[in-house]
Design a protein around this motif. Sequence first.
Motif, PDB file in Angstrom:
ATOM      1  N   PHE A 158     -11.600   2.587   4.342  1.00 22.14           N
ATOM      2  CA  PHE A 158     -10.264   2.155   3.650  1.00 22.14           C
ATOM      3  C   PHE A 158      -9.978   1.256   4.364  1.00 22.14           C
ATOM      4  CE2 PHE A 158     -11.976   3.877  -0.120  1.00 22.14           C
ATOM      5  CZ  PHE A 158     -12.762   3.586  -0.484  1.00 22.14           C
TER       6      PHE A 158
ATOM      7  N   GLU B  84       0.762  -1.570   0.402  1.00 18.71           N
ATOM      8  CA  GLU B  84       0.214  -0.305   0.147  1.00 18.71           C
ATOM      9  C   GLU B  84       0.734   1.170  -0.035  1.00 18.71           C
ATOM     10  OE1 GLU B  84      -2.972  -0.188  -0.679  1.00 18.71           O
ATOM     11  OE2 GLU B  84      -3.334  -2.402  -0.729  1.00 18.71           O
TER      12      GLU B  84
ATOM     13  N   SER C 113      -5.220   1.915   3.590  1.00 20.83           N
ATOM     14  CA  SER C 113      -5.138   0.220   3.423  1.00 20.83           C
ATOM     15  C   SER C 113      -3.511   0.179   4.374  1.00 20.83           C
ATOM     16  CB  SER C 113      -4.640   0.247   1.982  1.00 20.83           C
ATOM     17  OG  SER C 113      -6.202   0.418   0.919  1.00 20.83           O
TER      18      SER C 113
ATOM     19  N   ILE D 289     -10.444  -3.294   3.284  1.00 18.24           N
ATOM     20  CA  ILE D 289      -8.969  -3.558   2.505  1.00 18.24           C
ATOM     21  C   ILE D 289      -8.928  -5.071   3.930  1.00 18.24           C
ATOM     22  CG2 ILE D 289      -6.778  -3.695   2.398  1.00 18.24           C
ATOM     23  CD1 ILE D 289      -8.007  -2.044   0.365  1.00 18.24           C
TER      24      ILE D 289
ATOM     25  N   SER E 225      -4.507  -0.530   7.756  1.00 20.88           N
ATOM     26  CA  SER E 225      -5.167  -1.776   7.713  1.00 20.88           C
ATOM     27  C   SER E 225      -4.428  -2.537   8.283  1.00 20.88           C
ATOM     28  CB  SER E 225      -6.378  -1.879   7.042  1.00 20.88           C
ATOM     29  OG  SER E 225      -7.037  -2.577   6.725  1.00 20.88           O
TER      30      SER E 225
END
Length: 589
Positions: free
Chosen positions: A245, A55, A386, A249, A389
Amino acid sequence: MAATFAPDTMAFVVCLVVIVVDRMGSKFTEPAQFPYSQELGISLPRLSLILAAREVCNLVSNLWMPRAADRGGRKATVLVSIAGSFAAYAIQACAAYAADGFATFLVGKIVAGLFGGTLGLCIAYILELSIPDMALAKKRVSTAMACNMVVPMTMAPIGGAVARFGLNLPFFISAGVAALGFVFCARFMKEVAELGDTDAKDDDDEDGPLVGAPVEKDDVKFEDLENPYKDPVLLLQACCFVPIFVVVISLMLMYSILVSRRCFGLEEDSDEKTREAVAEAAGLIAIPSSTSMILSMTMGYLIVSKRFGDFFCVVVGGGVGGFSWAMHGFCRRLYQVALCGCGFGGGMGLLVGCAMNMSNGYVTLKYPRQIATAKSVAQQGKNLGSIASAPLVVFLVERDRTAAWVLTGLGLWVAAAGLATNLTVMNRAVAAMEAAKLEAKTPPPTATEAQMTLAREKTNALDFDAYVASLGDELRTIFTDGGYDVPLRWNGGAQRWVKRVLRRALPPLRPWADDDGGAAFIEDLTSLLEAHGEARAIERIRARHAAFRDAGRVSLDDWIFAGASAYASGTYASASPDRPLNDPTGAPH
């Protein structure tokens, strides 16, 4: 094949292919990713670092790729991206045969990230294909986002089933799809300028809605243009994307960890078979959430936003999605996970559908030469979410699995609150820019039929003849429910009395006269509204009429054009702060 579709439709299909190729390597392979990493000897914390590295590189790609597309063209940038994706997926697949599986898998993820920033430029390409028809742009962007977020998730069950024959097989399949996508895009993708005038819009049509309409080219160098990354409105949207996200994700990773609990009964004779069963179950259990999300993001969002507005989509979508996500942590059976997944998918479809469309008018109006770069600003929020995440989820799961679901669900509520604020700010900014354009440019004398149609859609209005016809059924209901049908069935005097009542309730208005700027018409209209207690509508009409007279625009055509074109572009400038744009209540304006 190309002759089957209109050129702009074919170009839109190419965008969908690019998005699917970009997401195949992450979503199609996701059910196998956790057990595949275990086969390679990669621990969960090291896997989270690999995903975070991917990411970080994706963030870099979102910096160079949209800017390269704005300067050098969309097609060349897309082909470079797909070629990089093919190499990345092949490297990850071959990690099973490498001496150092961790290093090989890490390199594959890094390459995938460096060439994965196609979403922003694809959205920009779609907007260029669609403007000035922003209703069409919303439909196409919503469809593209469904492909980006949900169609690959729908492939997850297939990927999980394929993993039964080899945990690296989904990666090989993704590489094959990338190769086919490269050939397809090389053959059929064209720059917008190459499509000519066949894409159902006319750049010289001055009657089109101003939002998203092409602007005249200037002599300002690309390097001297305003930097979208310094725009606080876009930066606010990017911040709102982060918690969204973090959840999106981590979906398959969280599902894989969730169903690996003993209470779900997936243990088999060997650790390898157990890992394969977990991969397959995680893919299958994603079907309810992915199905509800794709329906909500496409048909659901378009219907709900038209009826209740984008603000409603943000608040309700974020609330339902966050609550359903948090409830996953309390599930002990697969059917419970499926039910929570349906609620999560439905809410997230509304939230993300609005989030990805809310800046369309803003960026096309403010950054006509940097649409890809401007749309990529929000994607950086996606990338930051992301990046955080996997490490965040692993950190929370290792401490309390239930709390991990609850805390990330609360993050969706925070995101919804931020997007609601962002939507308000963007609407006001677009209204201000639109008002400046109207002041700087004399509008055409009459509203086009396309604008009138869009205005009717925005205000939930019927065609005049259809509206008059519908009154017959409405009057029948009023008479029947109110008991008036008893005398009206046989008494002519009662029937004539009802006609007189209706005429007194709606007396004739004096015709609009251009020589007095419609003053007599406005006076009769406001008097009628006053009799029915519509004080706010009277204030808006009088203020707007005074502004028109001060500007020297006093004809009935001026009045109709401004209202229809503003509604058609979604920026009706006379909306008050306590009343949302495109108010569906039908109150007079």
